[in-house]
Write a protein that holds these residues in place. Sequence first.
Motif, PDB file in Angstrom:
ATOM      1  N   ARG A 129       0.802  -1.224   0.000  1.00  0.00           N
ATOM      2  CA  ARG A 129       0.000   0.000   0.000  1.00  0.00           C
ATOM      3  C   ARG A 129       0.836   1.277   0.000  1.00  0.00           C
ATOM      4  NH1 ARG A 129      -3.157  -2.582   3.973  1.00  0.00           N
ATOM      5  NH2 ARG A 129      -2.299  -1.202   5.575  1.00  0.00           N
ATOM      6  N   LEU A 130       2.103   1.184   0.336  1.00  0.00           N
ATOM      7  CA  LEU A 130       2.933   2.379   0.411  1.00  0.00           C
ATOM      8  C   LEU A 130       3.015   3.059  -0.954  1.00  0.00           C
ATOM      9  CD1 LEU A 130       5.999   1.437   2.652  1.00  0.00           C
ATOM     10  CD2 LEU A 130       4.057   2.885   3.225  1.00  0.00           C
ATOM     11  N   GLU A 131       2.976   4.370  -0.921  1.00  0.00           N
ATOM     12  CA  GLU A 131       3.069   5.131  -2.157  1.00  0.00           C
ATOM     13  C   GLU A 131       4.465   5.001  -2.747  1.00  0.00           C
ATOM     14  OE1 GLU A 131       2.084   9.135  -1.252  1.00  0.00           O
ATOM     15  OE2 GLU A 131       0.155   8.656  -0.350  1.00  0.00           O
ATOM     16  N   ARG A 132       4.511   5.019  -4.069  1.00  0.00           N
ATOM     17  CA  ARG A 132       5.780   5.032  -4.772  1.00  0.00           C
ATOM     18  C   ARG A 132       5.833   6.300  -5.636  1.00  0.00           C
ATOM     19  NH1 ARG A 132       5.474   0.749  -2.215  1.00  0.00           N
ATOM     20  NH2 ARG A 132       6.560  -1.205  -2.666  1.00  0.00           N
ATOM     21  N   PRO A 133       6.858   7.147  -5.532  1.00  0.00           N
ATOM     22  CA  PRO A 133       7.945   7.016  -4.568  1.00  0.00           C
ATOM     23  C   PRO A 133       7.473   7.310  -3.145  1.00  0.00           C
ATOM     24  CG  PRO A 133       8.118   9.101  -5.708  1.00  0.00           C
ATOM     25  CD  PRO A 133       7.000   8.346  -6.372  1.00  0.00           C
TER      26      PRO A 133
END
Length: 289
Positions: free
Chosen positions: A274-278
Amino acid sequence: MIVAHRGGAADFPENTLLAIDNALRNNVDMLWLTVQLSSDDVPVLYRPTDLSANTQGSGAVAGQTWAQLQQLNAGWQFTQTAADGQVTYPYRTRVVSLPSLQQALAVIPATTPIILDMKALPAAPQANAVARVLEQNHAWKRVLIYSTDASYQQAFTQYPQARLFESRDGTRDRLANVALAHSCNPAPQAGSWVAFEYQRKVELVETFTLGEARSPVNAKLWTPQAIDCFQSKGTSSILAIGVNSDDDYRAAACLKIDAVLVDSPRTMRDVKQRLERPLQCDSHSHRGD
């Protein structure tokens, strides 16, 4: 990297082949397994000091033969809590065996690194027994050795192929010096693996002539300054122990910590995805770009 603590103690009975299989299915990067020694010198995956903590048995692992340990159910005390709050023991009718290190190596792909946490004392007999198993399975390159007891550092010195974490004492002292004295001396050697809790309850003790004073602190010792210290002689691999929430995982990633030790591979896989990239980090939570 996500490292499954005891195979993933929150998802399945810890240090069992069932937990290991779950961790692998959830694409963990490494496995952390706890080792003790049976009375007939078989390295067994088990953590607590007494068998009653996880099984229907009692006493120390070292007081039982491998054959006796195989009769125990490693999932006996494992609980699950339903949405209505009801607690059940799902493995009391489904036996989950205590595995040996040999059995674990047989089912873990050679491409998945393993951290072996040495729990039993004295250190020398267990180090020798573990070394025999690793030698027989050509597994030295797959394994890192960790222990909270520094005697294991000495016990493995006769095995030059052993890959050891820096002693916990050395890591803790350096973290404390960075936090309290703003000093980085000495820095670890390049290529070292180091591990310490992401946050830990500690007690600061001040000694006076007429007594002492104590201050309890929930310490977060992995700071940008600490990371810079540990990397100042070249790249070290840092493992933060006890990262089990979205916020802690993001904070560890922003610090550019290399690996986190998690209790639920299933949950943390989803957190990582779920972490945003970047990755979006504030200016106080990361090192460099």
